[in-house]
Design an enzyme around this catalytic site. Structure first.
Site, PDB file in Angstrom:
ATOM      1  N   GLY A  13       0.788  -1.231   0.173  1.00  0.00           N
ATOM      2  CA  GLY A  13       0.007   0.044  -0.181  1.00  0.00           C
ATOM      3  C   GLY A  13       0.696   1.217  -0.115  1.00  0.00           C
ATOM      4  O   GLY A  13       0.406   2.394   0.824  1.00  0.00           O
ATOM      5  N   GLN A  17      -1.727   7.539   1.629  1.00  0.00           N
ATOM      6  CA  GLN A  17      -1.415   8.663   2.206  1.00  0.00           C
ATOM      7  C   GLN A  17      -0.323   8.465   3.064  1.00  0.00           C
ATOM      8  O   GLN A  17       0.988   9.297   2.997  1.00  0.00           O
ATOM      9  CB  GLN A  17      -2.596   8.858   3.119  1.00  0.00           C
ATOM     10  CG  GLN A  17      -2.434  10.476   3.820  1.00  0.00           C
ATOM     11  CD  GLN A  17      -3.388  11.016   5.007  1.00  0.00           C
ATOM     12  OE1 GLN A  17      -3.685   9.866   5.705  1.00  0.00           O
ATOM     13  NE2 GLN A  17      -3.496  12.181   5.147  1.00  0.00           N
ATOM     14  N   TYR A 144     -14.164  -0.311  10.260  1.00  0.00           N
ATOM     15  CA  TYR A 144     -12.858  -0.007  10.023  1.00  0.00           C
ATOM     16  C   TYR A 144     -12.237  -0.180  11.491  1.00  0.00           C
ATOM     17  O   TYR A 144     -11.179  -0.861  11.819  1.00  0.00           O
ATOM     18  CB  TYR A 144     -12.656   1.536   9.427  1.00  0.00           C
ATOM     19  CG  TYR A 144     -11.282   1.852   9.649  1.00  0.00           C
ATOM     20  CD1 TYR A 144     -11.093   3.243  10.440  1.00  0.00           C
ATOM     21  CD2 TYR A 144     -10.069   1.513   8.724  1.00  0.00           C
ATOM     22  CE1 TYR A 144      -9.841   3.538  10.539  1.00  0.00           C
ATOM     23  CE2 TYR A 144      -8.858   2.013   8.931  1.00  0.00           C
ATOM     24  CZ  TYR A 144      -8.621   3.098   9.608  1.00  0.00           C
ATOM     25  OH  TYR A 144      -7.310   3.637   9.826  1.00  0.00           O
ATOM     26  N   LYS A 148      -9.715  -2.888  13.113  1.00  0.00           N
ATOM     27  CA  LYS A 148      -8.330  -2.389  13.772  1.00  0.00           C
ATOM     28  C   LYS A 148      -8.411  -3.099  15.009  1.00  0.00           C
ATOM     29  O   LYS A 148      -7.225  -3.273  15.581  1.00  0.00           O
ATOM     30  CB  LYS A 148      -8.378  -0.900  13.744  1.00  0.00           C
ATOM     31  CG  LYS A 148      -7.912  -0.300  12.479  1.00  0.00           C
ATOM     32  CD  LYS A 148      -6.721  -0.574  11.621  1.00  0.00           C
ATOM     33  CE  LYS A 148      -6.498  -0.020  10.466  1.00  0.00           C
ATOM     34  NZ  LYS A 148      -5.449  -0.550   9.647  1.00  0.00           N
TER      35      LYS A 148
HETATM   36  C1  VAH Z   1      -9.859   7.824   8.890  1.00  0.00           C
HETATM   37  N1  VAH Z   1      -7.669   8.931   8.694  1.00  0.00           N
HETATM   38  O1  VAH Z   1     -10.319   8.857   9.174  1.00  0.00           O
HETATM   39  C2  VAH Z   1      -8.269   7.527   9.183  1.00  0.00           C
HETATM   40  C3  VAH Z   1      -7.915   7.385  10.515  1.00  0.00           C
HETATM   41  C4  VAH Z   1      -8.243   8.487  12.556  1.00  0.00           C
HETATM   42  C5  VAH Z   1      -9.077   7.654  11.648  1.00  0.00           C
HETATM   43  O2  VAH Z   1      -7.679   6.063  10.513  1.00  0.00           O
HETATM   44  O3  VAH Z   1     -10.402   6.786   8.701  1.00  0.00           O
END
Ligand code: VAH
Length: 312
Positions: A13, A17, A144, A148
């Site tokens: 990846g 960013q 997400y 994590k």
């Molecule tokens: C998001 N920039 O907004 C990412 C981050 C702090 C969250 O993992 O999903």
């Protein structure tokens, strides 16, 4: 900086960013030829040694690691918070299958160190928000964030069960001028600079008083390398470390921009991302990172704004 020639580093990846800036830092540290940058899409010449690799393809990953004699992996592949909410199961598959592919190849090919980013997204509405401690309740409300938390627990399991040295940071919102916003909830703080330079105006998808922890990318890269350099026995947390640097609201960021761009205006049109942001911390307690491996941020809000406006 002396180059360490025995290390061969793979970035998954590398076009994202973090990867867009991390690859340069790793090339400076380990040598241009000792860093292999990969992504689903072709990378520019400036990326140095690179090739197309789908991190979902465990066999292709294993073949590359074996062929190149890779010793360290930086796994940066993920679908971020806002984008993942639009496609929950495919995003879970991508975030977790690429994680397991990296862990499996680390086990089978004797990878010395594996970096995998976590996020403030692991926290949820039941987590203390100001400040958010290192050890606390992790009940995220996004796919997400769930991926994590799962990855963090696997980090700890893989260390205890298989001795894998997987290291991880709970990045706050990251702000950089080298890569476009990547579908994150915190990415308003990146897009605002592009809009400010183009139109001297910005409409925020988060409300004026939405306080979030943030970090300038140069600090994030330095934190990543400092964590990876730390002696293994210095690390007391094998899930992931809280790291903090800044925290601000869209209104405070707009004021800091207006100090450089006279007449800059901001308006507010909160969307579905407001609920995500409201479930996240406002400020981070990163005392464990400061104690265990000497974390110390360098960029404050005004310096970050100055550098962003100079470079966007
Ligand atoms: C998001 N920039 O907004 C990412 C981050 C702090 C969250 O993992 O999903």
């Amino acid at each position: 900086m002396a180059q360490n020639s025995i290390e061969k580093v793979l970035i998954l990846g590398a076009g994202g960013q973090i990867g867009t800036e991390l690859r340069g830092a790793l090339q400076a540290r380990y040598g241009w030829d000792n860093v292999v940058s990969t992504d689903l899409k072709e990378l520019p010449e400036s990326a140095g040694r690179s090739q197309v690799l789908n991190a979902m393809d465990g066999k292709a990953l294993d073949e590359l690691v074996h062929r190149e004699g890779i010793t360290q992996i930086y796994h940066l592949v993920a679908t971020l918070s806002a984008t993942a909410e639009k496609a929950p199961l495919p995003s879970w598959d991508l975030n977790m299958q690429t994680y397991f592919n990296a862990v499996e190849v680390a086990r089978n090919r004797g990878i010395r160190k594996l970096f995998w980013p976590s996020s403030i997204a692991v926290f949820g509405p039941s987590t203390p928000r100001n400040p958010t401690p290192q050890e606390t309740i992790l009940e995220p409300t996004t796919v997400y964030g769930i991926s994590k938390v799962a990855g963090e627990l696997w980090n700890q399991y893989a260390y205890k069960a298989w001795g894998l040295d997987i290291r991880s940071l709970r990045y706050p919102g990251l702000i950089s001028h080298t890569a476009p916003p990547g579908g994150g909830t915190t990415d308003y703080a990146v897009d605002i600079f592009h809009q400010a330079k183009a139109h001297n105006a910005y409409t925020s998808f988060l409300g004026a008083e939405t306080r979030l922890p943030m970090m300038f990318m140069e600090d994030a890269i330095r934190a990543t390398l400092a964590l990876m350099d730390a002696p293994a026995d210095a690390l007391q947390h094998r899930t992931a470390y809280n790291v903090g640097a800044l925290d601000f609201t869209p209104a405070e960021l707009a004021d800091a921009i207006r100090a450089h761009l006279t007449g800059f205006t901001i308006s507010y049109a909160p969307d579905f991302r407001q609920a995500i942001a409201d479930s996240w911390p406002q400020r981070i307690d990163d005392s464990a990172a400061r104690r265990d491996w000497g974390w110390q941020p360098r960029f404050d809000l005004n310096e970050m704004v100055r550098v962003m406006l100079e470079n966007v």
